[in-house]
Design an enzyme around this catalytic site. Structure first.
Site, PDB file in Angstrom:
ATOM      1  CD  GLU A 133       8.345  25.203  25.815  1.00 22.87           C
ATOM      2  OE1 GLU A 133       9.567  24.956  25.911  1.00 22.87           O
ATOM      3  OE2 GLU A 133       7.456  24.383  26.082  1.00 22.87           O
ATOM      4  CB  THR A 174       8.284  20.833  23.701  1.00 24.70           C
ATOM      5  OG1 THR A 174       6.936  20.377  23.566  1.00 24.70           O
ATOM      6  CG2 THR A 174       8.321  22.334  23.656  1.00 24.70           C
ATOM      7  CE  LYS A 196       4.481  18.817  45.411  1.00 20.36           C
ATOM      8  NZ  LYS A 196       4.176  18.145  44.155  1.00 20.36           N
ATOM      9  CD1 TRP A 210       7.510  20.621  48.104  1.00 25.84           C
ATOM     10  CD2 TRP A 210       8.164  22.156  46.599  1.00 25.84           C
ATOM     11  NE1 TRP A 210       6.387  21.113  47.512  1.00 25.84           N
ATOM     12  CE2 TRP A 210       6.746  22.054  46.578  1.00 25.84           C
ATOM     13  CE3 TRP A 210       8.782  23.051  45.736  1.00 25.84           C
ATOM     14  CZ2 TRP A 210       5.962  22.818  45.714  1.00 25.84           C
ATOM     15  CZ3 TRP A 210       8.005  23.814  44.890  1.00 25.84           C
ATOM     16  CH2 TRP A 210       6.606  23.691  44.874  1.00 25.84           C
TER      17      TRP A 210
HETATM   18  P1  AMP Z   1      13.826  21.472  26.247  1.00 26.26           P
HETATM   19  O1  AMP Z   1      12.667  22.288  25.836  1.00 26.26           O
HETATM   20  O2  AMP Z   1      13.786  20.065  25.712  1.00 26.26           O
HETATM   21  O3  AMP Z   1      15.105  22.143  25.945  1.00 26.26           O
HETATM   22  O4  AMP Z   1      13.770  21.291  27.832  1.00 26.26           O
HETATM   23  C1  AMP Z   1      13.730  22.400  28.686  1.00 26.26           C
HETATM   24  C2  AMP Z   1      13.869  21.937  30.112  1.00 26.26           C
HETATM   25  O5  AMP Z   1      15.173  21.387  30.326  1.00 26.26           O
HETATM   26  C3  AMP Z   1      13.778  23.049  31.127  1.00 26.26           C
HETATM   27  O6  AMP Z   1      12.439  23.403  31.406  1.00 26.26           O
HETATM   28  C4  AMP Z   1      14.486  22.430  32.321  1.00 26.26           C
HETATM   29  O7  AMP Z   1      13.631  21.563  33.031  1.00 26.26           O
HETATM   30  C5  AMP Z   1      15.568  21.621  31.673  1.00 26.26           C
HETATM   31  N1  AMP Z   1      16.833  22.377  31.678  1.00 26.26           N
HETATM   32  C6  AMP Z   1      17.411  23.053  30.667  1.00 26.26           C
HETATM   33  N2  AMP Z   1      18.583  23.585  31.044  1.00 26.26           N
HETATM   34  C7  AMP Z   1      18.766  23.244  32.339  1.00 26.26           C
HETATM   35  C8  AMP Z   1      19.784  23.488  33.319  1.00 26.26           C
HETATM   36  N3  AMP Z   1      20.887  24.179  33.037  1.00 26.26           N
HETATM   37  N4  AMP Z   1      19.597  22.985  34.561  1.00 26.26           N
HETATM   38  C9  AMP Z   1      18.495  22.286  34.884  1.00 26.26           C
HETATM   39  N5  AMP Z   1      17.516  22.000  34.004  1.00 26.26           N
HETATM   40  C10 AMP Z   1      17.645  22.464  32.745  1.00 26.26           C
END
Ligand code: AMP
Length: 546
Positions: free
Chosen positions: A330, A182, A439, A444
């Site tokens: 994840e 990640t 906040k 929120w």
């Molecule tokens: P990653 O592990 O780098 O793919 O990042 C995952 C994170 O990307 C998620 O926990 C979200 O915060 C964000 N994310 C992924 N897809 C979306 C989506 N369609 N809309 C909003 N946030 C997203």
């Protein structure tokens, strides 16, 4: 029923047998386009596996890649995992120190790299004692001259030594197959280890009608990098259904993506929102007639919230339906997918876009739930938002190297760190990362909603909203905007545009214009940097500071 192990090699052998001549189009760089087929990929993946095993590759060995989307990277996906080893795709856009950390933490024994990363590899190599050999992804005549502490091999020579008739080993389906880290904005990156089983199950979802609907009649432009969560699982799913793949290499410019879509009859493409911002900047500069002949009918957007303006442009300019998907490293990553229900088919387009602007519904295999601050599970449609949690057979149990189950709570839920609500129809709406939520006076405000709204203004290219300290309300939203090239817009005009489209108390207290916004290595807004940059920003509404 028979108990047959789910294996990645079987996806490839299926494609080779039943879709042998379906093309894989690989743009290695601006000059070189290599055309092969699923049958070629299978032959070369077998050669790769046997060539590597002849050089001492063991089951479970980690094999790293620093590479763009090309046919060779695709062969590594199948060859390394099929042989029982672990493919570790590394994001080359990370800082060298982060890459070193990740390679060391994973204990990679081989490092395959595109020539574009030769200097980076030379810089890192002395501090990677666990790497036994480096492999340049090129033809022998293109080998770089590098001084490395351990052998530098050539990919094509390695394949030439391999056996095209190599038989894939029978592996238990829980065998680890690939590894991604990640790219958190804080702390060290964490590894997520996928298995053959999780990968094959996830592929079925990509091919399901209410998944991504991937099928044999698709020509797929893969504009999501193969180093980002296994390119959303599409390389495996494409083999499962025999889809054509178009791999764009390093160049994701709007001009190149448009050319690939046209030349290769692409029906489906996938990418993060920033890629599509660039795409439309180019597309809108073309005369309308230039769009004729495109076959694109679906676009999958994820990684960050898909702005409504992009959803609308795909529909109105190209007649393509945007499938918004939400997921994370994840979660392999597919977890919620934005397809329509029968009730939406007769909606006016504007209302349908509202549905598509949400992050989609749970797909079979991933349970999703929202919990409030007291740990109470909110019902669908209940007002308010809370932390989104997920569980399922392709959701992480523990980060790489940690105790099994250590990433989960007592009920087996994984906390995503995203704040969400679930509506009465079961659509998840992500309102923020929990650390980005604003906040204000105990309530929120969703930064994502405000950003999407601002991007809907025709003069806005990109927008970010962060919370800034406020004496009375604790925090109030600050809108930071990158105007479109050549466009002019004032703060007053933008706020007037937003005023009737959002609750009054959500309205940003100030607007700042900038030339560019900072992004993470996976294209997300880097809000930690913005918060630092604007830590001392004085809001005009803050009487005590004014
Ligand atoms: P990653 O592990 O780098 O793919 O990042 C995952 C994170 O990307 C998620 O926990 C979200 O915060 C964000 N994310 C992924 N897809 C979306 C989506 N369609 N809309 C909003 N946030 C997203």
């Amino acid at each position: 029923m028979q108990s047959r192990s789910l294996q990645i090699s079987s996806l490839l052998e299926h494609a080779a047998l039943h879709h042998p001549s379906v093309e894989i189009v690989s743009h290695v760089n601006a000059q070189t386009c290599v055309r092969s087929t699923w049958q070629d990929v299978a032959r070369r993946a077998r050669r790769l596996a046997s060539g590597l095993q002849a050089r001492g590759l063991e089951p479970g060995t980690r094999v790293a890649t620093l590479a763009w989307n090309t046919h060779r990277h695709l062969e590594l996906y199948f060859g390394v995992s099929g042989a029982g080893s672990i493919l570790h795709t590394v994001n080359p856009r990370l800082f060298p120190d982060q890459i070193r950390y990740i390679l060391t933490h994973a204990g990679d024994e081989y490092l395959f790299f595109d020539l574009a990363f030769a200097d980076l590899v030379a810089e890192l190599a002395p501090s990677l004692p666990h790497v036994k050999a480096f492999v340049a992804l090129c033809a022998p005549q293109d080998m770089p001259v590098l001084s490395l502490p351990r052998p530098l091999l050539n990919y094509e020579e390695l394949l030439a030594l391999g056996d095209e008739d190599y038989a894939w080993p029978a592996l238990p389906e829980d065998t680890a197959s690939s590894l991604c880290y990640t790219s958190g904005t804080t702390g060290n990156p964490k590894g997520v280890l996928y298995s053959h089983r999780s990968t094959v199950l996830h592929s079925w979802t990509a091919c399901a009608t209410d998944g991504l609907g991937l099928g044999a009649r698709d020509s797929v432009l893969l504009a999501v990098p193969m180093f980002h969560v296994n390119a959303w699982g599409v390389p495996y799913a494409a083999a499962m259904c025999g889809a054509k793949l178009v791999l764009p290499g390093p160049d994701l410019s709007g001009e190149r993506l448009f050319a690939h879509m046209k030349d290769e009859g692409c029906t489906l493409s996938l990418g993060v929102p920033t890629v599509w911002l660039g795409f439309f900047q180019y597309l809108e500069s073309l005369p309308e007639a230039a769009r004729a002949g495109l076959r694109l009918n679906r676009v999958v957007i994820g990684g960050s919230a898909a702005p409504r303006a992009i959803i609308e442009k795909f529909e109105r300019l190209l007649g393509a339906y945007v499938i918004q998907a939400w997921g994370m490293t994840e979660t392999s990553p597919l977890a919620t997918i934005g397809n329509l229900l029968p009730a939406h088919e007769t909606l006016a387009l504007a209302q349908r876009f509202d549905v598509q602007a949400r992050q989609g519904r749970a797909i079979f295999g991933v349970e999703v739930a929202v919990f409030d601050e007291d740990g109470r599970r909110l019902k669908s449609g209940e007002p308010g938002s809370g932390e989104l949690k997920v569980r399922g057979p392709w959701v992480v149990s523990a980060y790489y190297g940690n105790e099994p189950g250590s990433a989960l709570d007592a009920q087996g839920w994984f906390s995503t760190g995203d704040v969400a609500r679930i509506d009465t129809e079961g659509y998840v709406q992500i309102t923020d990362r929990s650390k980005d939520v604003i906040k204000s006076g105990g309530e929120w405000i969703s930064s994502i909603d405000l950003e999407n709204l601002a991007v809907g203004h025709p003069a806005v290219k990109e927008a970010a909203v962060i919370g800034v300290r406020h004496e009375k309300w604790q925090e109030r939203p600050l809108l930071i905007v990158v105007p479109k090239d050549g466009a002019t817009i004032t703060a007053q005009e933008l706020l007037a545009y937003m005023k009737d489209r959002v609750a009054r108390w959500w309205m940003p207290d100030d607007v700042v214009f900038v030339d560019a916004l900072p992004h993470t290595a996976t294209g997300k807004l880097l809000k930690t940097r913005l918060r630092e940059q604007f830590a001392d920003h004085r809001l005009p509404t803050d009487a005590l500071q004014a």
